[in-house]
Design a protein around this motif. Sequence first.
Motif, short mmCIF file in Angstrom:
data_model
loop_
_atom_site.label_atom_id
_atom_site.label_comp_id
_atom_site.label_asym_id
_atom_site.label_seq_id
_atom_site.Cartn_x
_atom_site.Cartn_y
_atom_site.Cartn_z
N PRO A 1 0.75 -1.33 -0.04
CA PRO A 1 0.03 0.01 0.14
C PRO A 1 0.80 1.38 -0.09
CG PRO A 1 0.09 -1.06 2.16
CD PRO A 1 0.75 -1.82 1.34
N ILE A 2 2.18 1.21 0.46
CA ILE A 2 2.95 2.49 0.62
C ILE A 2 3.65 2.83 -0.85
CG2 ILE A 2 4.58 3.64 1.96
CD1 ILE A 2 1.92 3.10 3.31
N GLY A 3 4.43 1.88 -0.93
CA GLY A 3 5.52 2.05 -2.03
C GLY A 3 5.01 1.47 -3.71
N GLY A 4 4.07 0.77 -3.37
CA GLY A 4 3.49 0.13 -4.82
C GLY A 4 4.47 -0.79 -5.59
N PHE A 5 4.09 -1.09 -6.94
CA PHE A 5 4.96 -2.19 -7.37
C PHE A 5 5.98 -1.36 -8.28
CE2 PHE A 5 1.65 -4.73 -5.77
CZ PHE A 5 1.99 -5.86 -5.50
N GLY A 6 5.78 -0.12 -8.50
CA GLY A 6 6.62 0.67 -9.42
C GLY A 6 5.98 0.72 -10.90
N PRO A 7 6.71 1.60 -11.73
CA PRO A 7 6.11 1.85 -13.06
C PRO A 7 6.06 0.36 -13.66
CG PRO A 7 8.00 3.11 -12.48
CD PRO A 7 8.03 2.25 -11.52
N ASN A 8 4.82 0.73 -14.54
CA ASN A 8 4.22 -0.82 -15.08
C ASN A 8 3.95 -1.90 -14.23
OD1 ASN A 8 4.28 0.59 -17.70
ND2 ASN A 8 6.26 0.21 -18.06
N GLY A 9 4.16 -1.72 -12.84
CA GLY A 9 3.82 -2.82 -11.97
C GLY A 9 2.52 -3.69 -12.20
N PHE A 10 1.62 -3.07 -12.63
CA PHE A 10 0.13 -3.58 -12.98
C PHE A 10 0.33 -4.49 -14.02
CE2 PHE A 10 -3.90 -4.52 -14.61
CZ PHE A 10 -4.65 -4.57 -13.25
N ILE A 11 0.95 -4.44 -15.02
CA ILE A 11 1.05 -5.22 -16.33
C ILE A 11 1.99 -6.30 -15.85
CG2 ILE A 11 2.11 -5.36 -18.45
CD1 ILE A 11 1.36 -2.42 -19.01
N ASN B 1 -9.29 1.30 -14.11
CA ASN B 1 -9.58 2.51 -13.49
C ASN B 1 -8.34 3.13 -12.94
OD1 ASN B 1 -9.82 3.46 -10.35
ND2 ASN B 1 -11.91 3.06 -10.97
N GLU B 2 -8.08 4.26 -13.23
CA GLU B 2 -6.92 4.90 -13.33
C GLU B 2 -6.39 5.29 -11.83
OE1 GLU B 2 -4.39 6.09 -15.38
OE2 GLU B 2 -5.29 4.45 -16.41
N PRO B 3 -7.32 5.58 -10.83
CA PRO B 3 -6.92 5.61 -9.54
C PRO B 3 -6.39 4.37 -8.80
CG PRO B 3 -9.05 6.83 -9.66
CD PRO B 3 -8.63 6.21 -11.28
N LEU B 4 -6.89 3.31 -9.49
CA LEU B 4 -6.39 1.92 -8.64
C LEU B 4 -5.20 1.77 -9.24
CD1 LEU B 4 -9.56 -0.28 -8.92
CD2 LEU B 4 -8.40 0.75 -6.95
N ARG B 5 -4.77 2.12 -10.69
CA ARG B 5 -3.59 1.85 -11.33
C ARG B 5 -2.48 2.53 -10.52
NH1 ARG B 5 -0.30 3.93 -14.97
NH2 ARG B 5 -1.43 5.72 -15.09
N TRP B 6 -2.77 3.90 -10.13
CA TRP B 6 -1.77 4.55 -9.67
C TRP B 6 -1.62 4.10 -8.23
CZ3 TRP B 6 -0.11 9.97 -10.82
CH2 TRP B 6 -0.25 10.49 -12.09
N MET B 7 -2.43 3.62 -7.70
CA MET B 7 -2.23 3.21 -6.15
C MET B 7 -1.34 1.88 -6.26
SD MET B 7 -5.59 3.64 -4.14
CE MET B 7 -4.80 2.99 -2.56
N VAL B 8 -1.70 1.00 -7.40
CA VAL B 8 -0.87 -0.24 -7.38
C VAL B 8 0.70 -0.10 -8.19
CG1 VAL B 8 -0.39 -2.29 -8.89
CG2 VAL B 8 -2.88 -1.76 -8.05
#
Length: 412
Positions: free
Chosen positions: A103-113, A144-151
């Motif tokens: 929840p804090i740092g996320g997975f980084g750029p393109n982390g969702f993909i 959903n862009e807000p979710l992507r930014w959080m991931v």
Amino acid sequence: MLSYCRKEKVFIFRNFFSITVCIFALPALYLTHCRSAWMALLFCTVYLLIQRFSSSVRRRWIIRYTFLLIIFLGCFFYFYKPGSVHGRILIWKVTTQMIKEKPIGGFGPNGFITEYMNYQGDYLKTQDSKGDKQFADNNHYVYNEPLRWMVEYGLAGLILYIGIVYAILSFKPKGVSSLSAKMICVSALIWGLFSYPSHAYPILVIMTMAMAEMANHQRESLICISPQWHIYHKIFVCTIIVVQSYLLVQMYGCHQTLFQIIQRNATDKSEEAIADLSQLEAAMKDERIFWIHYCRILSESRQYNLLLKKIAHWERLYPSTHTYILKGEALRGVGKMKEAEESFWTAHYMVPSRQKARYKLALLYNQEGRLSEAMQLANEILTEKVKIYGFETYEIHRNLRQIFGNKHFYSP
């Protein structure tokens, strides 16, 4: 040309041009079947109507009718494509699991993909819901862009996204151009709640132009550069432009070479294509399209040992059922049956409704002499309801019947 016309003629021409654009654009918008774009258009229209009428009574009536219209459209959109709605809900449920983990740092750029399909496989592996398993598919968009930014960026990404939304909504237009720019950005924000504008290059270009227009009307809020640093600022910007242009030209050349290799692979020997592709590895190490084609050519040429080394890049950048099925075939080709079985099961859990992974497992079990398990999978594949029946499904069913025969299969 309009500068030489009278203001009255300019006003008439502008209205005529706007109406003409709407007449041609609205049918095209309907033919896209993009419900998120329709919703964005509705919100922008309502916003303009509220700005148009100064009476509070009229504004309240507009808001009331809009609320009723949203309820009606919500029901219409659901029954228009119910499968799409359930698919998005599944994606959002899996995405929340990703957010809970980092929840804090996320997975980084393109982390969702790079991570979503792995989490979807883990989620569906522990769920008994037939609906979720039926609607799941290979997916790399969060819708959903807000979710992507959080991931990808965690809490900091959410705060930044809220700041961008606030900057757009709090902007006060001072003319037609600035109002149009604001409406473009608002449309993208609404669309981003149900789709993926960040992956549509034309939309990103248009949004950049719109935000530049909005910034042009907020010059008093910008930080002024002192005169002595003005020349250094220009040199820095020009240097960035030159370097980026050079890198883009280089990458374009690599993609063009890759396309030529793929085109030649239909007629040339695979060894020549593999040799050419190996020369592009350093330049295209982070390009998923490169590794997908590279691994498929290696699979066609049965170079399984080399494939197992290269497919790790495909797993890292763009995991999917195709990745693990190809990996399982390579492991099976080098005699690593246990690892191949695990790879096929991983592919199956990612998208349970697809049959190819279980088909490969049935062949593997049959090869190992595990006939009861092979028959169970073959029976499951041949008797279940198929989500999309295509040529691949026809070949799978035909091959299973040829291998195991028809008399053994029954509907549960």
